[in-house]
Motif scaffolding. Structure first.
Motif, mmCIF file in Angstrom:
data_model
loop_
_atom_site.group_PDB
_atom_site.id
_atom_site.type_symbol
_atom_site.label_atom_id
_atom_site.label_comp_id
_atom_site.label_asym_id
_atom_site.label_seq_id
_atom_site.Cartn_x
_atom_site.Cartn_y
_atom_site.Cartn_z
ATOM 1 N N LEU A 116 -8.300 72.316 87.559
ATOM 2 C CA LEU A 116 -9.737 72.414 87.330
ATOM 3 C C LEU A 116 -10.479 71.963 88.585
ATOM 4 O O LEU A 116 -9.970 71.152 89.372
ATOM 5 N N HIS A 117 -11.667 72.516 88.775
ATOM 6 C CA HIS A 117 -12.582 72.090 89.832
ATOM 7 C C HIS A 117 -13.788 71.454 89.155
ATOM 8 O O HIS A 117 -14.624 72.169 88.590
ATOM 9 N N PRO A 118 -13.907 70.120 89.164
ATOM 10 C CA PRO A 118 -14.920 69.457 88.342
ATOM 11 C C PRO A 118 -16.358 69.590 88.830
ATOM 12 O O PRO A 118 -17.281 69.536 88.024
ATOM 13 N N VAL A 119 -16.564 69.737 90.128
ATOM 14 C CA VAL A 119 -17.941 69.770 90.659
ATOM 15 C C VAL A 119 -18.024 70.800 91.787
ATOM 16 O O VAL A 119 -18.194 70.459 92.959
ATOM 17 N N ILE A 120 -17.941 72.086 91.445
ATOM 18 C CA ILE A 120 -17.858 73.148 92.445
ATOM 19 C C ILE A 120 -19.139 73.305 93.250
ATOM 20 O O ILE A 120 -19.121 73.913 94.317
ATOM 21 N N SER A 121 -20.249 72.753 92.787
ATOM 22 C CA SER A 121 -21.507 72.926 93.508
ATOM 23 C C SER A 121 -21.612 72.035 94.738
ATOM 24 O O SER A 121 -22.385 72.342 95.657
ATOM 25 N N TYR A 122 -20.841 70.929 94.790
ATOM 26 C CA TYR A 122 -20.989 70.038 95.942
ATOM 27 C C TYR A 122 -19.709 69.315 96.353
ATOM 28 O O TYR A 122 -19.765 68.371 97.139
ATOM 29 N N SER A 123 -18.541 69.743 95.879
ATOM 30 C CA SER A 123 -17.314 69.049 96.271
ATOM 31 C C SER A 123 -16.136 70.006 96.293
ATOM 32 O O SER A 123 -16.080 70.951 95.507
ATOM 33 N N THR A 124 -15.189 69.717 97.184
ATOM 34 C CA THR A 124 -13.944 70.484 97.246
ATOM 35 C C THR A 124 -12.912 69.972 96.250
ATOM 36 O O THR A 124 -11.802 70.512 96.190
ATOM 37 N N GLU A 125 -13.251 68.954 95.481
ATOM 38 C CA GLU A 125 -12.266 68.315 94.607
ATOM 39 C C GLU A 125 -11.612 69.298 93.640
ATOM 40 O O GLU A 125 -12.272 70.125 93.019
ATOM 41 N N PHE A 126 -10.291 69.189 93.512
ATOM 42 C CA PHE A 126 -9.529 69.878 92.479
ATOM 43 C C PHE A 126 -8.711 68.832 91.737
ATOM 44 O O PHE A 126 -8.370 67.777 92.291
ATOM 45 N N ILE A 127 -8.408 69.112 90.482
ATOM 46 C CA ILE A 127 -7.590 68.210 89.675
ATOM 47 C C ILE A 127 -6.479 69.018 89.027
ATOM 48 O O ILE A 127 -6.743 69.960 88.274
ATOM 49 N N GLU A 128 -5.240 68.672 89.338
ATOM 50 C CA GLU A 128 -4.083 69.282 88.708
ATOM 51 C C GLU A 128 -3.885 68.647 87.327
ATOM 52 O O GLU A 128 -3.956 67.426 87.180
ATOM 53 N N ILE A 129 -3.634 69.480 86.323
ATOM 54 C CA ILE A 129 -3.450 69.009 84.950
ATOM 55 C C ILE A 129 -1.968 69.069 84.593
ATOM 56 O O ILE A 129 -1.350 70.138 84.667
ATOM 57 N N TRP A 130 -1.411 67.930 84.201
ATOM 58 C CA TRP A 130 -0.001 67.848 83.819
ATOM 59 C C TRP A 130 0.132 67.206 82.444
ATOM 60 O O TRP A 130 -0.577 66.256 82.125
ATOM 61 N N PHE A 131 1.055 67.740 81.642
ATOM 62 C CA PHE A 131 1.431 67.117 80.381
ATOM 63 C C PHE A 131 2.703 66.308 80.594
ATOM 64 O O PHE A 131 3.562 66.682 81.402
ATOM 65 N N ALA A 132 2.823 65.207 79.858
ATOM 66 C CA ALA A 132 4.014 64.352 79.926
ATOM 67 C C ALA A 132 4.438 64.004 78.506
ATOM 68 O O ALA A 132 3.587 63.748 77.641
ATOM 69 N N ARG A 133 5.752 63.991 78.259
ATOM 70 C CA ARG A 133 6.243 63.625 76.931
ATOM 71 C C ARG A 133 7.566 62.873 77.055
ATOM 72 O O ARG A 133 8.098 62.718 78.148
ATOM 73 N N ASN A 134 8.099 62.424 75.897
ATOM 74 C CA ASN A 134 9.276 61.552 75.877
ATOM 75 C C ASN A 134 9.006 60.321 76.741
ATOM 76 O O ASN A 134 9.683 60.063 77.738
ATOM 77 N N LEU A 135 8.002 59.580 76.322
ATOM 78 C CA LEU A 135 7.522 58.438 77.100
ATOM 79 C C LEU A 135 8.308 57.179 76.797
ATOM 80 O O LEU A 135 8.760 56.959 75.676
ATOM 81 N N SER A 136 8.448 56.347 77.814
ATOM 82 C CA SER A 136 8.995 55.002 77.645
ATOM 83 C C SER A 136 8.061 54.027 78.337
ATOM 84 O O SER A 136 7.535 54.311 79.420
ATOM 85 N N LEU A 137 7.843 52.881 77.700
ATOM 86 C CA LEU A 137 6.858 51.921 78.187
ATOM 87 C C LEU A 137 7.495 50.862 79.067
ATOM 88 O O LEU A 137 8.524 50.285 78.717
#
Length: 201
Positions: A116-137
């Motif tokens: 996703l690109h959260p603020v395309i009007s004034y930033s080059t920022e991109f955010i990669e979206i990842w899912f994670a499962r089988n979690l250990s604390l």
């Protein structure tokens, strides 16, 4: 699709500010009709957001979330775990690092959802979206000066918070959309083991 009638051409660029995170510029650009104007924008290194899926003791699915004070908006925000990329860092390596540092969780399986690109009007920022499962604390490793609470919620609770305005963070709203479609089976994911080599990006 031919987009040439929409493209703006950079003619000159001036640096306005360089901080620890953000780098701001003002460019002179030629518009599609031949006129010129200026564009101010911020260069950002990019980031990763993680949607951690956790089965509770009853086998019900929950997601791991955070509450963190965000100074620019003067509010404590509900968010999915996330963090910026270090120079040259692989996005999955960043996702693993941020999940562990902020929540204490490690995941045995990962799946890339999208970007996703959260603020395309004034930033080059991109955010990669990842899912994670089988979690250990394990043990959290928060950065100096970083304060946040970690908690879990059901997908239904998260979606209700998105609807009633309790969640307004753009990346978390996008993450909730992905979560809803993944759980419904409309947007399938391709899971990989955490230790497995990854082909491509």
């Amino acid at each position: 699709m031919d987009d040439r009638h929409l493209v703006e051409e950079k003619m000159a660029s001036m640096e306005l500010f360089e901080g620890r995170l953000l780098h701001a510029f003002r460019d002179t650009v030629r518009l599609p009709d031949g006129s010129t104007t200026s564009r101010e924008y911020v260069v950002h290194p990019g980031a990763v957001m993680i949607i951690p899926l956790l089965e509770d003791e009853t086998g019900s699915l929950r997601v791991v979330l955070e509450r963190q004070y965000r100074y620019p908006v003067q509010r404590v925000m509900i968010e999915f775990p996330a963090g910026k990329l270090d120079p040259g860092e692989d996005v999955l390596a960043c996702a693993k690092r941020e999940l562990l540092e902020e929540t204490g969780y490690s995941a045995r399986q990962w799946a890339r959802a999208g970007m996703l690109h959260p603020v395309i009007s004034y930033s080059t920022e991109f955010i990669e979206i990842w899912f994670a499962r089988n979690l250990s604390l394990g043990q959290r490793r928060l950065d100096a000066g970083e304060f946040l609470d970690v908690f879990t919620a059901t997908p239904t609770e998260l979606l209700q918070w998105c609807r009633d305005g309790s969640v307004t963070d753009a990346k978390t709203l996008t993450g909730a959309l992905w979560l809803q479609n993944v759980l419904s089976g409309v947007w399938p994911l391709h899971w990989q083991d955490a230790a497995a080599p990854r082909a491509g990006r």
